[in-house]
Design an enzyme around this catalytic site. Structure first.
Site, PDB file in Angstrom:
ATOM      1  N   ARG A   1       0.812  -1.207   0.000  1.00 56.14           N
ATOM      2  CA  ARG A   1       0.000   0.000   0.000  1.00 56.14           C
ATOM      3  C   ARG A   1       0.855   1.272   0.000  1.00 56.14           C
ATOM      4  O   ARG A   1       0.300   2.373  -0.045  1.00 56.14           O
ATOM      5  CB  ARG A   1      -0.894   0.026   1.237  1.00 56.14           C
TER       6      ARG A   1
ATOM      7  N   ARG B   1     -21.439  -3.757   2.486  1.00 57.13           N
ATOM      8  CA  ARG B   1     -20.640  -4.803   3.116  1.00 57.13           C
ATOM      9  C   ARG B   1     -20.681  -4.658   4.641  1.00 57.13           C
ATOM     10  O   ARG B   1     -20.722  -5.632   5.378  1.00 57.13           O
ATOM     11  CB  ARG B   1     -19.193  -4.722   2.608  1.00 57.13           C
TER      12      ARG B   1
ATOM     13  N   ARG C   1     -10.352   6.417   3.815  1.00 58.39           N
ATOM     14  CA  ARG C   1      -9.617   5.283   3.239  1.00 58.39           C
ATOM     15  C   ARG C   1      -9.393   5.508   1.746  1.00 58.39           C
ATOM     16  O   ARG C   1      -8.324   5.173   1.211  1.00 58.39           O
ATOM     17  CB  ARG C   1     -10.383   3.977   3.500  1.00 58.39           C
TER      18      ARG C   1
HETATM   19  O1  C5P Z   1      -7.138  -4.329   2.962  1.00 57.06           O
HETATM   20  P1  C5P Z   1      -8.241  -3.938   3.890  1.00 57.06           P
HETATM   21  O2  C5P Z   1      -9.130  -2.881   3.300  1.00 57.06           O
HETATM   22  O3  C5P Z   1      -8.987  -5.086   4.446  1.00 57.06           O
HETATM   23  O4  C5P Z   1      -7.516  -3.247   5.128  1.00 57.06           O
HETATM   24  C1  C5P Z   1      -8.245  -2.768   6.238  1.00 57.06           C
HETATM   25  C2  C5P Z   1      -7.414  -1.760   6.985  1.00 57.06           C
HETATM   26  O5  C5P Z   1      -6.199  -2.366   7.439  1.00 57.06           O
HETATM   27  C3  C5P Z   1      -6.956  -0.573   6.164  1.00 57.06           C
HETATM   28  O6  C5P Z   1      -7.961   0.428   6.067  1.00 57.06           O
HETATM   29  C4  C5P Z   1      -5.770  -0.106   6.973  1.00 57.06           C
HETATM   30  O7  C5P Z   1      -6.177   0.578   8.138  1.00 57.06           O
HETATM   31  C5  C5P Z   1      -5.144  -1.427   7.400  1.00 57.06           C
HETATM   32  N1  C5P Z   1      -4.106  -1.867   6.452  1.00 57.06           N
HETATM   33  C6  C5P Z   1      -2.886  -1.194   6.429  1.00 57.06           C
HETATM   34  N2  C5P Z   1      -1.896  -1.568   5.564  1.00 57.06           N
HETATM   35  C7  C5P Z   1      -2.071  -2.581   4.717  1.00 57.06           C
HETATM   36  C8  C5P Z   1      -3.309  -3.290   4.715  1.00 57.06           C
HETATM   37  C9  C5P Z   1      -4.321  -2.893   5.596  1.00 57.06           C
HETATM   38  O8  C5P Z   1      -2.694  -0.248   7.187  1.00 57.06           O
HETATM   39  N3  C5P Z   1      -1.089  -2.927   3.874  1.00 57.06           N
HETATM   40 MG    MG Z   2     -10.245  -6.949   1.363  1.00 58.72          MG
END
Ligand code: C5P
Ligand code: MG
Length: 190
Positions: free
Chosen positions: A89, A128, A146
């Site tokens: 990310r 969701r 986000r």
């Molecule tokens: O990937 P997903 O949307 O499920 O991730 C949920 C949360 O986990 C993100 O909004 C973030 O706060 C954290 N996250 C992160 N770094 C990543 C993956 C997830 O900080 N590489």
């Molecule tokens: Mg996911």
């Protein structure tokens, strides 16, 4: 090995598609978001560390996320390949992933971005949230945060792999099967 990065904004269908890709190509699906949620539900030190960031829709610090990802990869060395979902990310995470794979004489095969318009993303995530049990899915201002973080901090990852000739984008709007077929087209011509 086939090492895929499934890329795209939150709610773009990465997790849904990863599940189908696992069946088709027998790859290991690694979702860093799922790993964090697992740590949080077990109330581990890592989960406690991640919790406040996730609640606000912010990124967990790179060193925490990279360490967790490395552990997961190293615990599963003998697989046909990996699907990275929600990672990398940031550019620092991309560099760390390339280093980790190069230690195995491997590399990222392709990054595939699922493109979905912002308004559709917000609708999908709120929907969701009705069943996911994720508090970060319930509040539209956290969802917007986000999306902003995705645009500012995460889209540079696309460019990082694009200059290596490894990034493609596909339309992430349509039926689950239509999007899956688009993904398979990309993977089959690797
Ligand atoms: O990937 P997903 O949307 O499920 O991730 C949920 C949360 O986990 C993100 O909004 C973030 O706060 C954290 N996250 C992160 N770094 C990543 C993956 C997830 O900080 N590489
Ligand atoms: Mg996911």
């Amino acid at each position: 090995m086939i090492n895929l990065i499934l890329f795209g904004p939150p709610g773009s269908g990465k997790g849904t598609q990863a599940q189908k890709l696992v069946e088709q190509y027998e790859l290991l699906h690694i979702s860093t978001g799922d790993l964090f949620r697992n740590e949080m539900s077990n109330d581990t030190p890592l989960g406690k560390q991640a919790k406040s960031f996730i609640a606000k829709g912010e990124l967990v610090p790179d060193e925490v996320t990279i360490g967790m990802l490395r552990n997961k990869v190293e615990a599963n060395p003998n697989v046909r390949g990996y699907i990275f979902d929600g990672f990398p990310r940031t550019i620092a995470q991309s560099v760390a992933l390339d280093t980790l794979l190069s230690e195995k004489n491997e590399e990222v095969s392709k990054l595939i971005m699922l493109e979905v318009p912002d308004d559709e993303i917000v609708d999908r995530i709120l929907k969701r949230g009705e069943t996911s049990g994720r508090t970060d899915d319930l509040d539209s201002s956290i969802i917007r945060n986000r999306i902003e973080i995705y645009k500012n901090e995460t889209t540079p990852v696309y460019d990082f792999y694009s200059v290596k000739g490894k990034a493609v984008r596909i339309n992430g709007v349509g039926s689950i099967q239509e999007i899956f077929d688009r993904l398979c087209d990309e993977i089959d011509n690797l």
